[in-house]
Design a protein around this motif. Structure first.
Motif, PDB file in Angstrom:
ATOM      1  N   ARG A  54       1.439   2.772   8.127  1.00  0.00           N
ATOM      2  CA  ARG A  54       1.558   4.036   7.396  1.00  0.00           C
ATOM      3  C   ARG A  54       2.622   4.911   8.055  1.00  0.00           C
ATOM      4  O   ARG A  54       2.656   5.072   9.275  1.00  0.00           O
ATOM      5  N   ASP A 107       3.041   2.755   2.949  1.00  0.00           N
ATOM      6  CA  ASP A 107       3.435   1.702   3.892  1.00  0.00           C
ATOM      7  C   ASP A 107       4.899   1.873   4.265  1.00  0.00           C
ATOM      8  O   ASP A 107       5.726   2.250   3.423  1.00  0.00           O
ATOM      9  N   GLN A 156       0.836  -1.196   0.000  1.00  0.00           N
ATOM     10  CA  GLN A 156       0.000   0.000   0.000  1.00  0.00           C
ATOM     11  C   GLN A 156       0.875   1.251   0.000  1.00  0.00           C
ATOM     12  O   GLN A 156       1.920   1.287   0.665  1.00  0.00           O
TER      13      GLN A 156
END
Length: 312
Positions: A185, A170, A167
């Motif tokens: 995150r 990330d 993602q």
């Protein structure tokens, strides 16, 4: 060709050193240089080639952007050191193997047109595997490594196995000899964990990249970070000011003109308010009267008689 021992060996090193350097294989070129960036041959300038096995280092404020022959892009931020360890072409003139060894500093990587398995980035805490990828990574003085994915996917493999980043934004952090953290995150907490608010300057805005390599960042929410303990501050975006509706003011009152200083003052009065003004010496005298005692003169009376119609 061979060299003799002793003093002749020194002469051989002097002669063969430059020759071996000139024979090195160029694998890319510099496209952006700021402040001080050095290679095996000294200072690197824009359009200078970079070579296989060359160590590239930057000053505390230095920045270098490089493009390799297969289109791979590498940005090297301040206080960094990296070696282009392997660069092997295949039969199709693409890269069969491109390995760089990052000793310390901050970097941005964008893969070129070669196969994903061709790329490998080695850090003191583990190895980054590339899969059609753009990402930033940081290597601290103690070898602590952080990787932030910007597009595509990547693996970070070290002691205890591999972590996959899939993602955007990330992030994994790993220390030498320890397993990397679970992907989360990236945030200010990441910078605190690294102990360095300048660890990811391409994301926080501490250093700005040019061209295509600067478009993939997006910040990941780190734009407002302030660098504690330094004079360098990342400017925050100005907060939009909400415009309040303009208040309608009542129309101005008409000016009545100058007013007397004392509104109750009726104006100047005679010195003696009771004095009615000059009077006749004889108040009983009604003034001059006609000689007829109120009758009109004969002439006027006759005229009126003449004008009166006759009554039959």
């Amino acid at each position: 060709m061979f060299c003799l021992r002793g003093a002749a060996l020194v002469l051989c090193a002097v002669v063969l050193g430059p020759m071996s350097a000139l024979a090195a294989e160029p694998v890319g070129k510099a496209v952006e240089i700021r402040t001080a960036v050095n290679g095996a041959r000294g200072a690197i300038a824009v359009r200078d080639p970079v070579y296989k096995n060359e160590r590239i280092s930057t000053s505390k404020s230095g920045l270098g952007q490089f493009v390799f022959d297969d289109g791979t892009k590498l940005a090297v931020g301040w206080g960094s050191s990296v070696v282009i360890d392997k660069f092997v072409y295949d039969d199709k003139k693409s890269v069969k193997k491109l390995t760089i060894m990052a000793a310390k500093g901050t970097f941005r990587w964008i893969s070129g047109k070669s196969g994903h398995s061709a790329y490998e980035i080695v850090t003191p805490a583990g190895t980054i595997g590339v899969r059609g990828t753009a990402f930033d990574f940081f290597v601290g003085p103690d070898g602590t490594t952080a990787v932030v994915l910007l597009s595509g996917a990547a693996d970070f493999c070290g002691p205890g196995g591999c972590r996959q980043l899939t993602q955007r934004c990330d992030c994994v952090v790993a220390k030498p000899g320890r397993r990397a953290t679970e992907p989360t995150r990236v945030s200010r907490t990441t910078l605190k964990a690294l102990g360095n608010a300048q660890a990811l300057p391409f994301l926080s805005g501490g250093q700005r990249l040019s061209g295509a390599i600067g478009w993939v960042g997006g910040g990941c929410g780190l734009r407002a970070v302030q660098f504690e303990g330094t004079t360098r501050t990342v400017p925050a975006r100005p907060t939009p000011v909400e415009e309040k509706p303009r208040e309608e003011k009542p129309p101005p009152k008409e000016d009545p003109g100058p007013q007397p200083q004392n509104p109750g003052d009726p104006g100047p009065r005679p010195e003696n308010p009771g004095d009615p003004g000059p009077q006749n010496d004889n108040p009983g005298d009604p003034g001059p009267q006609n000689g007829g005692g109120g009758d009109q003169p004969n002439g006027e009376q006759g005229a009126q008689q003449d004008q009166a119609p006759s009554q039959e």
